[in-house]
Design a protein around this motif. Sequence first.
Motif, PDB file in Angstrom:
ATOM      1  N   MET A  29       0.824  -1.210   0.000  1.00 34.41           N
ATOM      2  CA  MET A  29       0.000   0.000   0.000  1.00 34.41           C
ATOM      3  C   MET A  29       0.855   1.256   0.000  1.00 34.41           C
ATOM      4  SD  MET A  29      -3.406  -0.859   2.267  1.00 34.41           S
ATOM      5  CE  MET A  29      -2.633  -1.752   3.614  1.00 34.41           C
ATOM      6  N   LYS A  30       2.018   1.211   0.667  1.00 32.98           N
ATOM      7  CA  LYS A  30       2.938   2.349   0.622  1.00 32.98           C
ATOM      8  C   LYS A  30       3.386   2.623  -0.809  1.00 32.98           C
ATOM      9  CE  LYS A  30       6.336   2.585   3.537  1.00 32.98           C
ATOM     10  NZ  LYS A  30       7.489   2.163   4.382  1.00 32.98           N
ATOM     11  N   GLY A  31       3.737   1.574  -1.522  1.00 30.74           N
ATOM     12  CA  GLY A  31       4.154   1.737  -2.918  1.00 30.74           C
ATOM     13  C   GLY A  31       3.031   2.245  -3.793  1.00 30.74           C
ATOM     14  N   ILE A  32       1.821   1.744  -3.558  1.00 26.02           N
ATOM     15  CA  ILE A  32       0.656   2.185  -4.327  1.00 26.02           C
ATOM     16  C   ILE A  32       0.389   3.672  -4.103  1.00 26.02           C
ATOM     17  CG2 ILE A  32      -1.879   1.983  -4.389  1.00 26.02           C
ATOM     18  CD1 ILE A  32      -1.441  -1.077  -3.997  1.00 26.02           C
ATOM     19  N   ARG A  33       0.428   4.092  -2.858  1.00 27.87           N
ATOM     20  CA  ARG A  33       0.156   5.502  -2.551  1.00 27.87           C
ATOM     21  C   ARG A  33       1.248   6.416  -3.127  1.00 27.87           C
ATOM     22  NH1 ARG A  33      -1.351   3.252   2.799  1.00 27.87           N
ATOM     23  NH2 ARG A  33      -3.635   3.239   2.893  1.00 27.87           N
ATOM     24  N   HIS A  34       2.502   5.951  -3.051  1.00 28.72           N
ATOM     25  CA  HIS A  34       3.600   6.745  -3.604  1.00 28.72           C
ATOM     26  C   HIS A  34       3.432   6.923  -5.108  1.00 28.72           C
ATOM     27  CE1 HIS A  34       8.268   7.459  -3.668  1.00 28.72           C
ATOM     28  NE2 HIS A  34       7.587   8.465  -4.183  1.00 28.72           N
ATOM     29  N   ALA A  35       3.079   5.841  -5.792  1.00 25.80           N
ATOM     30  CA  ALA A  35       2.877   5.923  -7.239  1.00 25.80           C
ATOM     31  C   ALA A  35       1.716   6.853  -7.576  1.00 25.80           C
ATOM     32  CB  ALA A  35       2.621   4.530  -7.810  1.00 25.80           C
ATOM     33  N   ALA A  36       0.637   6.763  -6.805  1.00 27.48           N
ATOM     34  CA  ALA A  36      -0.517   7.635  -7.049  1.00 27.48           C
ATOM     35  C   ALA A  36      -0.136   9.104  -6.891  1.00 27.48           C
ATOM     36  CB  ALA A  36      -1.651   7.268  -6.096  1.00 27.48           C
ATOM     37  N   ASP A  37       0.677   9.398  -5.869  1.00 24.98           N
ATOM     38  CA  ASP A  37       1.149  10.776  -5.685  1.00 24.98           C
ATOM     39  C   ASP A  37       2.010  11.228  -6.858  1.00 24.98           C
ATOM     40  OD1 ASP A  37      -0.155  10.978  -3.263  1.00 24.98           O
ATOM     41  OD2 ASP A  37       1.632  10.554  -2.055  1.00 24.98           O
ATOM     42  N   ASP A  38       2.943  10.373  -7.278  1.00 26.21           N
ATOM     43  CA  ASP A  38       3.853  10.741  -8.361  1.00 26.21           C
ATOM     44  C   ASP A  38       3.124  10.935  -9.682  1.00 26.21           C
ATOM     45  OD1 ASP A  38       5.979  10.629  -6.623  1.00 26.21           O
ATOM     46  OD2 ASP A  38       6.774   8.717  -7.373  1.00 26.21           O
ATOM     47  N   LEU A  39       2.068  10.131  -9.902  1.00 25.84           N
ATOM     48  CA  LEU A  39       1.359  10.142 -11.187  1.00 25.84           C
ATOM     49  C   LEU A  39       0.095  10.995 -11.159  1.00 25.84           C
ATOM     50  CD1 LEU A  39       1.833   6.340 -11.900  1.00 25.84           C
ATOM     51  CD2 LEU A  39       3.009   8.225 -13.049  1.00 25.84           C
ATOM     52  N   HIS A  40      -0.172  11.598 -10.001  1.00 24.20           N
ATOM     53  CA  HIS A  40      -1.290  12.541  -9.863  1.00 24.20           C
ATOM     54  C   HIS A  40      -2.638  11.882 -10.150  1.00 24.20           C
ATOM     55  CE1 HIS A  40       1.896  15.485  -9.611  1.00 24.20           C
ATOM     56  NE2 HIS A  40       2.336  15.130 -10.804  1.00 24.20           N
ATOM     57  N   VAL A  41      -2.853  10.719  -9.526  1.00 23.26           N
ATOM     58  CA  VAL A  41      -4.156  10.064  -9.586  1.00 23.26           C
ATOM     59  C   VAL A  41      -4.671   9.866  -8.164  1.00 23.26           C
ATOM     60  CG1 VAL A  41      -3.669   8.889 -11.773  1.00 23.26           C
ATOM     61  CG2 VAL A  41      -3.155   7.728  -9.611  1.00 23.26           C
ATOM     62  N   ASP A  42      -5.981   9.800  -8.044  1.00 23.00           N
ATOM     63  CA  ASP A  42      -6.603   9.536  -6.756  1.00 23.00           C
ATOM     64  C   ASP A  42      -6.833   8.043  -6.587  1.00 23.00           C
ATOM     65  OD1 ASP A  42      -6.752  12.258  -6.105  1.00 23.00           O
ATOM     66  OD2 ASP A  42      -8.637  12.475  -7.206  1.00 23.00           O
ATOM     67  N   ALA A 257       2.489  -1.661 -10.307  1.00 30.46           N
ATOM     68  CA  ALA A 257       1.121  -1.987 -10.714  1.00 30.46           C
ATOM     69  C   ALA A 257       0.330  -0.724 -11.031  1.00 30.46           C
ATOM     70  CB  ALA A 257       0.426  -2.801  -9.628  1.00 30.46           C
ATOM     71  N   VAL A 258       0.432   0.295 -10.167  1.00 25.21           N
ATOM     72  CA  VAL A 258      -0.261   1.560 -10.431  1.00 25.21           C
ATOM     73  C   VAL A 258       0.324   2.232 -11.668  1.00 25.21           C
ATOM     74  CG1 VAL A 258      -0.741   3.874  -9.530  1.00 25.21           C
ATOM     75  CG2 VAL A 258      -0.924   1.887  -8.030  1.00 25.21           C
ATOM     76  N   GLU A 259       1.636   2.227 -11.779  1.00 19.36           N
ATOM     77  CA  GLU A 259       2.302   2.820 -12.937  1.00 19.36           C
ATOM     78  C   GLU A 259       1.836   2.158 -14.228  1.00 19.36           C
ATOM     79  OE1 GLU A 259       6.786   4.370 -13.315  1.00 19.36           O
ATOM     80  OE2 GLU A 259       6.624   2.175 -13.285  1.00 19.36           O
ATOM     81  N   VAL A 262      -1.895   3.198 -14.963  1.00 24.60           N
ATOM     82  CA  VAL A 262      -1.983   4.569 -15.469  1.00 24.60           C
ATOM     83  C   VAL A 262      -1.445   4.643 -16.893  1.00 24.60           C
ATOM     84  CG1 VAL A 262      -1.151   6.933 -15.144  1.00 24.60           C
ATOM     85  CG2 VAL A 262      -1.934   5.596 -13.172  1.00 24.60           C
ATOM     86  N   SER A 263      -0.376   3.916 -17.167  1.00 22.83           N
ATOM     87  CA  SER A 263       0.169   3.881 -18.519  1.00 22.83           C
ATOM     88  C   SER A 263      -0.857   3.317 -19.498  1.00 22.83           C
ATOM     89  CB  SER A 263       1.446   3.034 -18.541  1.00 22.83           C
ATOM     90  OG  SER A 263       2.004   2.975 -19.829  1.00 22.83           O
ATOM     91  N   THR A 264      -1.568   2.275 -19.081  1.00 26.60           N
ATOM     92  CA  THR A 264      -2.616   1.691 -19.924  1.00 26.60           C
ATOM     93  C   THR A 264      -3.727   2.696 -20.182  1.00 26.60           C
ATOM     94  OG1 THR A 264      -2.153  -0.537 -19.096  1.00 26.60           O
ATOM     95  CG2 THR A 264      -4.319  -0.159 -20.066  1.00 26.60           C
ATOM     96  N   LEU A 265      -4.126   3.412 -19.126  1.00 30.88           N
ATOM     97  CA  LEU A 265      -5.187   4.409 -19.274  1.00 30.88           C
ATOM     98  C   LEU A 265      -4.767   5.536 -20.214  1.00 30.88           C
ATOM     99  CD1 LEU A 265      -6.350   4.603 -15.543  1.00 30.88           C
ATOM    100  CD2 LEU A 265      -7.523   3.458 -17.435  1.00 30.88           C
TER     101      LEU A 265
END
Length: 300
Positions: A29-42, A257-259, A262-265
Amino acid sequence: MTGAAPAASATTVGVVLAGSVLVFWQSMMKGIRHAADDLHVDLIMRSPSDGASLGTQANVQLQMVDYLVKSGVAGIVLAPEPLQGVKTPVSVTVPVVLVDRGSNDYLSVSTVETNNFEAGKTAARSLMNILHKGSTVAVLRLAPSIPSTTARENGFLSVAQEAGWNVVINTYVGYDFRMAGETARKLLAGYQGHLDAAFAPNETTAYGALQAVESMPPERRPRLVVFDWRPEFLDALKGGSLYADVVQDPYRMGYLAVETLVSTLRHRPAPPDQYVDVVTVTQGNMNEPAIRAVIANYNP
């Protein structure tokens, strides 16, 4: 999935893991939240209690996925647990990236995980210098329905067979901390004869196996190799009750996984399979910077 879903948000992604209490999931979850912050997604995160999908709450993850789709997420990161009585593969109306484990129950654009069969072999190879042909080993399995741990167990067993080790215990001990500890204690303490080594393939079985080993007289303790990390394992390595720990990088898995989602989107193709490396932690290398960096991600 049935029913029309609302239009997905371009800035919100959903996450459904297989639990939230284990240190493994907390690190992810730490990695997921960090990626969301870096990629500007909620994020909208909905995860069941650890092991709930394997017990009385069958398909609880599917209900959470359905909730996220109806909430308008643009895509979902999912650590899938097996579905029961449902036509599969389930086609979710938004892109899905699987994390930690693959699954035939869901259609997905990519899977981010450890190469678990190879990592199981890595765990066994950590014992090659101290075991010989005919050595007795125990494999304390998690549960038959979890493909990631099954692959680790089978990887370990493949090396054991090649090396000529005698697998005298090969038993499921369960996914609950208390159950795993009690079963491991009965199996290891109850074995009549000398046991040279034992392998536990995930956090709950590792914790239970360590408790079991530390309750045994020092002269009877097998060399214990485990998978995943908990802070108390550091003292066990220092004290010698834990021989080696094959540590995954759930932080990196969650971030990737988040990265990938987001790349797919954003209409960039994703590789179907992405493997994140493990490290083998021993008394001899636990203070090396690369090892400490992976372990640090497991801290609160």
